[in-house]
Structure formats: C-alpha cells, structure tokens
Design an enzyme around this catalytic site. Structure first.
Site, PDB file in Angstrom:
ATOM      1  N   GLY A   1       0.842  -1.187   0.000  1.00  0.00           N
ATOM      2  CA  GLY A   1       0.000   0.000   0.000  1.00  0.00           C
ATOM      3  C   GLY A   1       0.873   1.230   0.000  1.00  0.00           C
ATOM      4  O   GLY A   1       2.066   1.173  -0.313  1.00  0.00           O
TER       5      GLY A   1
ATOM      6  N   ALA B   1       2.609   0.741   3.734  1.00  0.00           N
ATOM      7  CA  ALA B   1       2.752  -0.577   4.365  1.00  0.00           C
ATOM      8  C   ALA B   1       2.850  -1.657   3.305  1.00  0.00           C
ATOM      9  O   ALA B   1       2.314  -1.523   2.201  1.00  0.00           O
ATOM     10  CB  ALA B   1       1.569  -0.857   5.291  1.00  0.00           C
TER      11      ALA B   1
ATOM     12  N   LYS C   1       2.618  -7.543   8.416  1.00  0.00           N
ATOM     13  CA  LYS C   1       2.334  -6.213   7.874  1.00  0.00           C
ATOM     14  C   LYS C   1       3.428  -5.273   8.377  1.00  0.00           C
ATOM     15  O   LYS C   1       3.563  -5.057   9.580  1.00  0.00           O
ATOM     16  CB  LYS C   1       0.962  -5.720   8.330  1.00  0.00           C
ATOM     17  CG  LYS C   1       0.600  -4.325   7.818  1.00  0.00           C
ATOM     18  CD  LYS C   1      -0.786  -3.913   8.295  1.00  0.00           C
ATOM     19  CE  LYS C   1      -1.151  -2.513   7.817  1.00  0.00           C
ATOM     20  NZ  LYS C   1      -2.509  -2.097   8.262  1.00  0.00           N
TER      21      LYS C   1
ATOM     22  N   ASP D   1     -13.446   1.369   7.428  1.00  0.00           N
ATOM     23  CA  ASP D   1     -12.782   1.149   6.129  1.00  0.00           C
ATOM     24  C   ASP D   1     -13.174  -0.227   5.583  1.00  0.00           C
ATOM     25  O   ASP D   1     -12.317  -0.973   5.106  1.00  0.00           O
ATOM     26  CB  ASP D   1     -11.267   1.264   6.273  1.00  0.00           C
ATOM     27  CG  ASP D   1     -10.564   1.414   4.921  1.00  0.00           C
ATOM     28  OD1 ASP D   1     -11.238   1.743   3.925  1.00  0.00           O
ATOM     29  OD2 ASP D   1      -9.339   1.175   4.855  1.00  0.00           O
TER      30      ASP D   1
END
Length: 285
Positions: A30, A33, A49, A144
């Site tokens: 992303g 990340a 992550k 989200d």
C-alpha cells in the site's frame, strides 16, 4: 520500499528469530505498508504487515496507528484476522504478525470468478457481518470496510475482517454517550453519503452502509456508484441511483435497499440487519 523482500540489519533479523519469526517474500503493498509472508517456529506460516513510519504523517503515527494496534489487541472473533505479535524496529518500522489469508481477498475472488450467487454471498456476509456486529457491540467502528479488507482462507470458504487503521471507539466512558466522527475515512466508493458530505456522522451507521456496498459488489461484480467526483457521488447516493445487473431475489434487493438508505437514522444497526428476510428465508439462490 519497492523490494520484494525486506532488508533488515543482522541485529534485527536476530531479534525476530529470537521471537521465532522469519520474513519471506512480499504479498501486497500500500502507500506506507507492505505485507509479507512469514514463518513462525511453532505456529507455522503467517503474514507480516510492515509499516514504514518514515512515509506516514505525524497524525497517523500519533493517532491512527495507536488506535489500530489497540483495536487489534482487543478484538477476538473467528472472523477477525488474529494478531500474533507486534514488533518495533528502531522507531522506523512496525511489524504486525498475523494470520495468513492464503485465499486473497473478496476482490481477488470476484476478479477470478465473477459475481457470486446469493447462497455464497450470504455465507460471506454472515461471517464478516458478524465480525462487524461484534465490533459494534464493543463500541468499535471499522470505518474502512471494503472487499479488499475482507480476506479468505485457502479454500475460500471463510471470510475474515482485517485492516483496522481507521478503527476507533464510539463511546465516551466519561459522558456515557455515543461519539460521532468527523474524520473522512475509507475509500470513496464504499463510504456513506454523510461521510462524503463532511458531516458529523455515526461511524457505526456508516459501517452498515459500507457492508451494503460490499454485498452489492458480491452479487453484481461491480460498484453501485462509481463517480470519481465526491459531490456527484454523494448526489447519486442520496437519490439512490443504482441498478442491479442481474436477477436477484426480492429479499436480497430489499436488504440492499435498507443497507444503502441515505438517511443514517433510518439505516438499520448490524444487529437489526440479521433479522431481515434474506437471512431468515434462506432458500438458496
């Protein structure tokens, strides 16, 4: 952070190994990340992550990241990705070790198989929807919810909610009142009209709207609203300008119409959602 493997110092690698972890190759990325395959000595394959703190804002580091870590530690549900460990590296990176979802996400599934039938959509909705109902019961909102944040196991039979970067509590322990949000969160195509209009909003009710978008996408393999301009998008949402691309049961259409009610006061809670006919009259499809 463009490499497919993460470069760590020998010292940091040793620190990870002492806790039983070894990082592998990258799965996804992303804006700040990346997610890597990882291995733990005792639990086996997992995901890591890796958040690059140098590419994040001060607001994220001081506000959103602490909320994410706090929320992830609090949530224990079979349809929420389980957190195994959290590891900080020289104040430059945070590594969150979690369950590995080998089946990708719902968007990956739709790209490969197209729209799902009602039975399979119902199964997935019951799974991630129950996770959201559980969160709401603890006075947490996700903020989200989208297909990319609902992950699947290897056989693609179990859906699990992930990515709590915008999650927050919705309850003021001092006053005892529910809290409204005023932060714009999430992907425009999935957020409720009151969020797009920058109005103070109930994050619990905005989550319900996002669930409606996910269900619509599962059943139609496309978004109900696709305008890139937020004002036009909010107008289409408010006017309820969406069409189903295939024949669906009356119960399915009715449920989506309730979830995508532009008036948040009239939008059902996640508890109320599961009392609707599409779940009670499960006749297949």
């Amino acid at each position: 952070m463009n490499e497919k493997t993460l470069k760590l110092t020998i010292e940091d690698e040793k620190r990870l190994e002492e806790r039983g972890y070894k990082l592998g190759t990258q799965i996804s990325s992303g804006s700040f990340a990346r997610v890597f395959r990882a291995l733990h000595n005792h639990t086996g394959p997992c995901a890591a992550k890796v958040i690059d703190l140098s590419s994040t804002s001060e607001e994220y580091r001081l506000k959103f990241l602490p909320r994410e870590l706090y929320t992830m530690k609090k949530l224990k549900h079979p349809n929420v990705i389980n957190i195994l460990d959290i590891f900080a590296i020289d104040k430059k990176m945070v590594v969150i070790f979690m369950e590995l979802a080998e089946g990708g996400d719902l968007l990956d599934l739709l790209r490969e198989e197209g729209a799902l039938n009602e039975t399979r959509s119902r199964t997935f909705f019951c799974q991630f929807g129950d996770a959201i109902r559980y969160m709401h019961g603890l006075n947490f909102a996700h903020r989200d919810i989208k297909c990319e944040n609902i992950l699947l196991n290897r056989t693609r039979t179990i859906a699990r909610l992930t990515d709590f970067g915008f999650a927050r509590t919705c309850f003021d322990a001092i006053s005892g009142y529910r809290l409204l949000s005023d932060t714009y969160c999430g992907s425009a195509a999935y957020v409720a009209p009151e969020v797009l209009k920058s109005q103070p909003y109930s994050p619990l009710k905005s989550d319900v709207w996002s669930c409606g978008i996910v269900l619509f996408v599962l059943l139609n393999n496309r978004l109900p609203f696709s305008d890139t301009d937020n004002k036009k998008l909010a107008k289409r949402q408010t006017e309820r300008k969406y069409n189903f691309s295939r024949n669906l049961s009356t119960d399915a259409k009715e449920l989506i119409n309730h979830l995508l009610n532009p008036n948040p006061i009239q939008r059902p809670s996640m508890t109320d959602v599961f009392t609707m006919a599409w779940f009670i009259n499960d006749k297949g499809g």
